[in-house]
Design an enzyme around this catalytic site. Structure first.
Site, short mmCIF file in Angstrom:
data_model
loop_
_atom_site.label_atom_id
_atom_site.label_comp_id
_atom_site.label_asym_id
_atom_site.label_seq_id
_atom_site.Cartn_x
_atom_site.Cartn_y
_atom_site.Cartn_z
N GLU A 47 0.88 -1.00 -0.03
CA GLU A 47 0.16 -0.16 0.01
C GLU A 47 1.35 1.03 0.32
O GLU A 47 1.33 1.40 1.08
CB GLU A 47 -0.92 -0.23 0.69
CG GLU A 47 -2.85 0.88 0.91
CD GLU A 47 -1.96 1.84 0.95
OE1 GLU A 47 -2.68 2.89 0.40
OE2 GLU A 47 -1.43 2.99 1.61
N SER A 48 0.61 2.07 -0.93
CA SER A 48 1.71 3.53 -1.19
C SER A 48 1.66 4.10 -0.05
O SER A 48 2.94 4.76 0.29
CB SER A 48 1.48 3.40 -2.47
OG SER A 48 0.59 3.82 -3.17
N CYS A 78 4.27 -2.55 -8.36
CA CYS A 78 3.00 -2.52 -8.66
C CYS A 78 3.08 -1.05 -6.85
O CYS A 78 3.38 0.45 -7.46
CB CYS A 78 2.49 -2.91 -7.14
SG CYS A 78 0.75 -2.96 -7.27
N ILE A 136 -2.75 -6.62 -8.28
CA ILE A 136 -3.37 -6.99 -7.52
C ILE A 136 -4.18 -5.18 -7.12
O ILE A 136 -2.63 -3.89 -6.59
CB ILE A 136 -2.71 -7.87 -6.22
CG1 ILE A 136 -2.79 -8.74 -6.62
CG2 ILE A 136 -3.42 -7.15 -5.18
CD1 ILE A 136 -1.35 -9.71 -5.89
N ARG A 137 -5.26 -4.85 -7.44
CA ARG A 137 -5.72 -3.01 -6.97
C ARG A 137 -4.04 -2.38 -7.93
O ARG A 137 -3.61 -1.42 -7.24
CB ARG A 137 -5.51 -3.21 -5.04
CG ARG A 137 -6.56 -3.66 -5.36
CD ARG A 137 -7.04 -3.47 -3.90
NE ARG A 137 -7.24 -2.41 -3.31
CZ ARG A 137 -8.38 -1.44 -4.03
NH1 ARG A 137 -9.75 -1.73 -4.45
NH2 ARG A 137 -8.50 -0.23 -3.98
N HIS A 173 3.22 -8.17 -10.75
CA HIS A 173 3.94 -8.69 -9.36
C HIS A 173 5.17 -9.90 -9.60
O HIS A 173 3.95 -10.72 -9.52
CB HIS A 173 3.31 -9.05 -8.60
CG HIS A 173 3.24 -7.85 -7.45
ND1 HIS A 173 2.65 -7.61 -6.63
CD2 HIS A 173 1.32 -7.12 -8.02
CE1 HIS A 173 1.88 -6.96 -6.03
NE2 HIS A 173 1.15 -6.61 -6.50
N GLU A 175 7.29 -10.81 -8.11
CA GLU A 175 8.11 -12.16 -7.33
C GLU A 175 7.16 -13.10 -7.26
O GLU A 175 7.14 -13.43 -6.01
CB GLU A 175 8.42 -11.15 -6.21
CG GLU A 175 7.25 -10.57 -5.38
CD GLU A 175 6.49 -9.73 -5.88
OE1 GLU A 175 6.35 -8.48 -7.07
OE2 GLU A 175 5.13 -8.74 -5.11
N1 GLN Z 1 -3.65 -1.00 -4.13
C1 GLN Z 1 -2.28 -0.51 -3.56
C2 GLN Z 1 -1.59 1.33 -3.66
O1 GLN Z 1 -2.72 2.24 -5.02
C3 GLN Z 1 -1.26 -0.20 -4.86
C4 GLN Z 1 -1.71 -2.59 -4.34
C5 GLN Z 1 -0.44 -3.07 -4.93
O2 GLN Z 1 1.05 -2.75 -4.42
N2 GLN Z 1 -0.14 -4.28 -4.71
O3 GLN Z 1 -0.45 1.33 -2.71
#
Ligand code: GLN
Length: 191
Positions: A47-48, A78, A136-137, A173, A175
């Site tokens: 989550e950034s 990501c 993923i999102r 991703h 990894e």
């Molecule tokens: N949705 C996350 C973000 O905005 C990133 C998702 C992820 O790293 N898999 O930070």
């Protein structure tokens, strides 16, 4: 060669495992002094906003910017890609070094997680099979600067991987797969 993985939040263990499976000296990084003897750094997914806030508290943002300025390779996957970007369209703590405009959570609710096969000629290195990319999102790259090389696009043209000199960014991703080609590509940048 020693590679650090920023280990504040998110999928850092998987990066460390992938690097170790390639016989690379990989360390989890939580403190600025751990950056000093690294040859490269990976900023993982997660989550950034959280990663940016913790990195600010630990005084990591400026030393990572210095690492980039010294020409050491840094790869964001990501959330890590978001943190590397100069422009994410909202206010959050960033390293902010890559000439890209990122859109967070760009794929909407229904498809906010999906997997797809991508052709990424730069990383193929003799192995012609497509790269299985896990989103993923995920964020996407809305636009990139003239100095940025696009490495991968979705079928509709959406940019999902790019490189700018010693900076590498992927929406997805690598990894979380068993395909080490992206990690090997990054290690080549380090060499
Ligand atoms: N949705 C996350 C973000 O905005 C990133 C998702 C992820 O790293 N898999 O930070």
């Amino acid at each position: 060669m020693k590679i650090g993985v920023l280990a504040l939040q998110g999928a850092f263990r998987e990066h460390v495992q992938m690097l170790r499976s390639l016989n690379v000296d990989a360390v989890e990084v939580r403190l600025p002094e751990q950056l000093r003897d690294l040859d490269g750094l990976i900023i993982p997914g997660g989550e950034s906003t959280t990663i940016g806030k913790i990195a600010t508290q630990y005084g990591l943002l400026e030393p990572i910017r210095e690492m980039v300025a010294q020409g050491k390779p840094v790869w964001g996957t990501c959330a890590g890609m978001i943190v590397l970007a100069k422009d994410v369209g909202m206010r959050q703590p960033l390293i902010g070094v890559m000439d890209v405009k990122v859109k967070r959570n760009a794929f909407g609710r229904q498809v906010d997680s999906f997997e797809t096969d991508l052709d990424i000629p730069e990383i193929m290195n003799g192995d012609k099979s497509p790269f299985h990319a896990i989103f993923i999102r995920a964020p996407l790259l809305e636009s990139v600067g003239d100095n940025v090389q696009v490495l991968a696009k979705l079928e509709d043209g959406t940019i999902v991987a790019a490189r700018q000199a010693n900076l590498l960014a992927t929406s997805f991703h690598p990894e979380l797969t068993h395909d080490a080609r992206f990690h090997k590509y990054f290690l080549e940048m380090v060499r």
